[in-house]
Design a protein around this motif. Structure first.
Motif, mmCIF file in Angstrom:
data_model
loop_
_atom_site.group_PDB
_atom_site.id
_atom_site.type_symbol
_atom_site.label_atom_id
_atom_site.label_comp_id
_atom_site.label_asym_id
_atom_site.label_seq_id
_atom_site.Cartn_x
_atom_site.Cartn_y
_atom_site.Cartn_z
ATOM 1 N N ILE A 219 -75.635 -61.994 -28.006
ATOM 2 C CA ILE A 219 -75.318 -60.572 -28.011
ATOM 3 C C ILE A 219 -74.122 -60.381 -28.927
ATOM 4 O O ILE A 219 -73.094 -61.057 -28.758
ATOM 5 C CB ILE A 219 -75.002 -60.053 -26.597
ATOM 6 N N HIS A 221 -71.197 -57.968 -30.737
ATOM 7 C CA HIS A 221 -70.429 -56.720 -30.699
ATOM 8 C C HIS A 221 -69.380 -56.783 -31.815
ATOM 9 O O HIS A 221 -68.624 -57.754 -31.914
ATOM 10 C CB HIS A 221 -69.730 -56.532 -29.354
ATOM 11 N N ASP A 222 -69.372 -55.750 -32.658
ATOM 12 C CA ASP A 222 -68.448 -55.703 -33.791
ATOM 13 C C ASP A 222 -68.534 -56.973 -34.635
ATOM 14 O O ASP A 222 -67.526 -57.520 -35.087
ATOM 15 C CB ASP A 222 -67.009 -55.496 -33.310
ATOM 16 N N VAL A 226 -70.523 -62.199 -28.407
ATOM 17 C CA VAL A 226 -69.736 -62.054 -27.186
ATOM 18 C C VAL A 226 -70.418 -62.679 -25.976
ATOM 19 O O VAL A 226 -69.808 -62.821 -24.919
ATOM 20 C CB VAL A 226 -69.426 -60.569 -26.892
ATOM 21 N N SER A 252 -62.236 -57.557 -24.066
ATOM 22 C CA SER A 252 -62.659 -56.247 -23.594
ATOM 23 C C SER A 252 -63.511 -56.363 -22.332
ATOM 24 O O SER A 252 -64.550 -57.035 -22.323
ATOM 25 C CB SER A 252 -63.462 -55.532 -24.682
ATOM 26 N N TYR A 255 -66.983 -54.564 -23.457
ATOM 27 C CA TYR A 255 -67.841 -55.111 -24.497
ATOM 28 C C TYR A 255 -68.083 -56.617 -24.389
ATOM 29 O O TYR A 255 -69.083 -57.122 -24.925
ATOM 30 C CB TYR A 255 -67.263 -54.798 -25.878
ATOM 31 N N CYS A 256 -67.187 -57.323 -23.723
ATOM 32 C CA CYS A 256 -67.315 -58.782 -23.658
ATOM 33 C C CYS A 256 -67.775 -59.300 -22.294
ATOM 34 O O CYS A 256 -68.083 -60.481 -22.167
ATOM 35 C CB CYS A 256 -65.985 -59.441 -24.024
ATOM 36 N N ASN A 259 -70.936 -54.895 -20.355
ATOM 37 C CA ASN A 259 -72.118 -54.471 -21.118
ATOM 38 C C ASN A 259 -73.082 -55.609 -21.448
ATOM 39 O O ASN A 259 -74.305 -55.439 -21.322
ATOM 40 C CB ASN A 259 -71.685 -53.761 -22.404
ATOM 41 N N PRO A 260 -72.597 -56.784 -21.879
ATOM 42 C CA PRO A 260 -73.547 -57.871 -22.174
ATOM 43 C C PRO A 260 -74.407 -58.273 -20.984
ATOM 44 O O PRO A 260 -75.604 -58.514 -21.130
ATOM 45 C CB PRO A 260 -72.625 -59.019 -22.610
ATOM 46 N N LYS A 263 -77.026 -55.636 -20.237
ATOM 47 C CA LYS A 263 -78.087 -55.672 -21.247
ATOM 48 C C LYS A 263 -79.090 -56.779 -20.937
ATOM 49 O O LYS A 263 -80.305 -56.562 -20.983
ATOM 50 C CB LYS A 263 -77.502 -55.907 -22.645
ATOM 51 N N ASN A 269 -78.706 -51.267 -22.986
ATOM 52 C CA ASN A 269 -78.035 -51.498 -24.265
ATOM 53 C C ASN A 269 -77.147 -50.295 -24.587
ATOM 54 O O ASN A 269 -77.608 -49.284 -25.076
ATOM 55 C CB ASN A 269 -79.076 -51.686 -25.376
ATOM 56 N N LYS A 271 -73.373 -48.491 -26.023
ATOM 57 C CA LYS A 271 -72.322 -48.597 -27.036
ATOM 58 C C LYS A 271 -70.960 -48.560 -26.351
ATOM 59 O O LYS A 271 -70.808 -48.051 -25.263
ATOM 60 C CB LYS A 271 -72.445 -47.432 -28.039
#
Length: 271
Positions: A219, A221-222, A226, A252, A255-256, A259-260, A263, A269, A271
């Motif tokens: 996965i 991110h940026d 992550v 984060s 995000y780290c 969210n992963p 998902k 999924n 943002k």
């Protein structure tokens, strides 16, 4: 906040199985008479350094996915039970709030609510913990790859030598205590804390054999990976397997960690 941390009769039986396993494990470790250096000169034997671990109330609830978090080592609790010290930690969570537990609480809450809530809409760590206390359902297991507690008060880095000493003395090729623990816990999901970058490959392959993994994916991110995820064959049962940053890393929350996982497990999924 009510002081609830009670196991059901079925869970008590599972804890007896873990106690028997840990007893045999300590006997195996004790075959090496060389003193252990875990940062505390008063603790040099396997019994004094071994920190038991396992699951928390509600883990075996039929309505929940059984989620097992796997870290590297405990801190400052040699000779104690991680489950007991966790209860004490939770009793004063506001004072003791840290990255490690906050990440686990966020992820656990997201899994319990099947990923329906965006990160911005979930409670903070204390709010999640309050819900767990009132229901007496924490619903996850938290174990470590090494049961030797790192009791050096001045060094918070993973004691790699201590981890390797533990795994070497365990002689997992003869009796794979780690896999026996996973057999007792029978998780539906395993979430690890960046173990492979720290622990020797041969030891990791005994605990979590490469041959048990199906195709893994990343996965991003940026532009940065992550999380890594895939399916894992645990005693003939295909389960979800997710590898994240170490749970104590200053990364984060959204995000780290949160969210992963949402998902992977619920195809959320965001943002």
């Amino acid at each position: 906040m009510p002081n609830k941390f009670e196991y059901s009769d079925f869970e008590k039986q599972k804890n007896k199985e873990l106690e028997s396993l840990f007893s045999d494990w300590i006997k195996q470790l004790s075959k090496n008479k060389e003193p252990i250096d875990n940062g505390n000169k008063d603790k040099t034997t396997p019994k004094d350094c071994f920190a038991k671990d396992g699951f928390f109330p509600g883990y075996f609830d039929d309505n929940n996915l059984k989620v097992c978090f796997i870290g590297r080592e405990t801190r400052l609790i040699g000779g104690y039970d991680f489950r007991d010290t966790t209860k004490e930690f939770f009793d004063d969570y506001n004072k003791n709030n840290n990255n490690w537990w906050r990440h686990l609480l966020y992820i656990s809450y997201g899994i319990k609510t099947k990923g329906e809530k965006k990160f911005e809409d979930i409670p903070d760590g204390l709010g999640i913990l309050n819900e767990m206390y009132y229901s007496n359902k924490y619903g996850f297991a938290a174990i470590n790859i090494s049961k030797y507690s790192n009791d050096d008060e001045n060094n918070w880095q993973t004691n790699v030598n201590l981890v390797h000493r533990f795994l070497k003395d365990s002689e997992l090729k003869k009796t794979n205590f780690f896999q026996k623990e996973l057999e007792i816990l029978d998780p539906d999901v395993i979430i690890t804390a960046n173990l492979w970058d720290i622990i020797e490959k041969d030891y990791m392959n005994l605990c979590l054999p490469e041959s048990n993994f199906q195709e893994t994916k990343n996965i991003i991110h940026d532009g940065e990976s992550v999380a890594e995820y895939g399916k894992y064959n645990l005693n003939g049962k295909m389960i979800d397997f997710i590898d994240l940053y170490h749970f104590s890393a200053k990364k984060s929350d959204k995000y780290c960690y949160y969210n992963p996982v949402m998902k992977v497990l619920f195809n959320k999924n965001r943002k």
